[in-house]
Design a protein around this motif. Sequence first.
Motif, PDB file in Angstrom:
ATOM      1  N   SER A  97       2.289   1.816  -3.380  1.00  0.00           N
ATOM      2  CA  SER A  97       1.580   2.391  -4.392  1.00  0.00           C
ATOM      3  C   SER A  97       1.153   4.144  -4.091  1.00  0.00           C
ATOM      4  O   SER A  97       1.192   4.681  -4.927  1.00  0.00           O
ATOM      5  N   LYS A  98       1.200   4.224  -2.823  1.00  0.00           N
ATOM      6  CA  LYS A  98       1.167   5.771  -2.417  1.00  0.00           C
ATOM      7  C   LYS A  98       2.351   6.369  -2.817  1.00  0.00           C
ATOM      8  O   LYS A  98       2.182   7.583  -3.554  1.00  0.00           O
ATOM      9  N   GLU A 110       0.880  -1.117   0.000  1.00  0.00           N
ATOM     10  CA  GLU A 110      -0.066   0.192   0.080  1.00  0.00           C
ATOM     11  C   GLU A 110       0.790   1.251   0.002  1.00  0.00           C
ATOM     12  O   GLU A 110       0.637   2.135  -0.624  1.00  0.00           O
ATOM     13  N   LYS A 164       7.575  12.847  -3.144  1.00  0.00           N
ATOM     14  CA  LYS A 164       8.169  11.566  -2.914  1.00  0.00           C
ATOM     15  C   LYS A 164       9.329  11.714  -1.867  1.00  0.00           C
ATOM     16  O   LYS A 164       9.482  10.763  -0.888  1.00  0.00           O
ATOM     17  N   GLU A 198       4.297   5.802  -5.307  1.00  0.00           N
ATOM     18  CA  GLU A 198       4.207   5.850  -6.810  1.00  0.00           C
ATOM     19  C   GLU A 198       3.283   7.027  -7.384  1.00  0.00           C
ATOM     20  O   GLU A 198       3.447   7.529  -8.450  1.00  0.00           O
ATOM     21  N   SER A 199       2.150   7.180  -6.548  1.00  0.00           N
ATOM     22  CA  SER A 199       1.203   8.264  -7.097  1.00  0.00           C
ATOM     23  C   SER A 199       1.703   9.486  -6.779  1.00  0.00           C
ATOM     24  O   SER A 199       0.803  10.218  -7.139  1.00  0.00           O
ATOM     25  N   LEU A 200       2.703   9.594  -5.932  1.00  0.00           N
ATOM     26  CA  LEU A 200       3.242  11.179  -5.390  1.00  0.00           C
ATOM     27  C   LEU A 200       3.935  11.806  -6.641  1.00  0.00           C
ATOM     28  O   LEU A 200       4.446  11.043  -7.312  1.00  0.00           O
TER      29      LEU A 200
END
Length: 138
Positions: free
Chosen positions: A46-47, A43, A56, A49-51
């Motif tokens: 995933s978080k 999780e 990041k 990679e989305s930033l």
Amino acid sequence: MSSSGFDDALGIVEQLKKSVETIVAKTGPSSKFSQDLVKRIGEMQSKLESLADTDKHQFLTEMKDKFQHTIGRIEERIAQHAHIAQTYSSSILTAVIFLLVSVFALFGYKLYKSLTEKELKKQEKLKSKQAKKAKKSN
């Protein structure tokens, strides 16, 4: 993200992977703790990679200390559980030894008691024979 920031992120991720592999190896891959840990890391990945790149870097710097602290606590708990397991196994060994000594002591006592009773009966029989001899000779 700069090359140095990217290298830091890779280093943190690699360090985290190694720590998780060690924890999973010690607790077993089918343990609820290991499965939960792997799920949480997925999780977070995933978080991450989305930033955005700036987020990041900030996220990684904040999480680095938290990871190190958490991994340290997990390793302490594993060491405590290993100590408890060792104490438990030594307690079982002590109980088995005590049980064996008790059984040998019981059989030894019974053997001693039986032998002393036989000796007393033998002496009584001898005395009764001597008493009969003494009556015949009188």
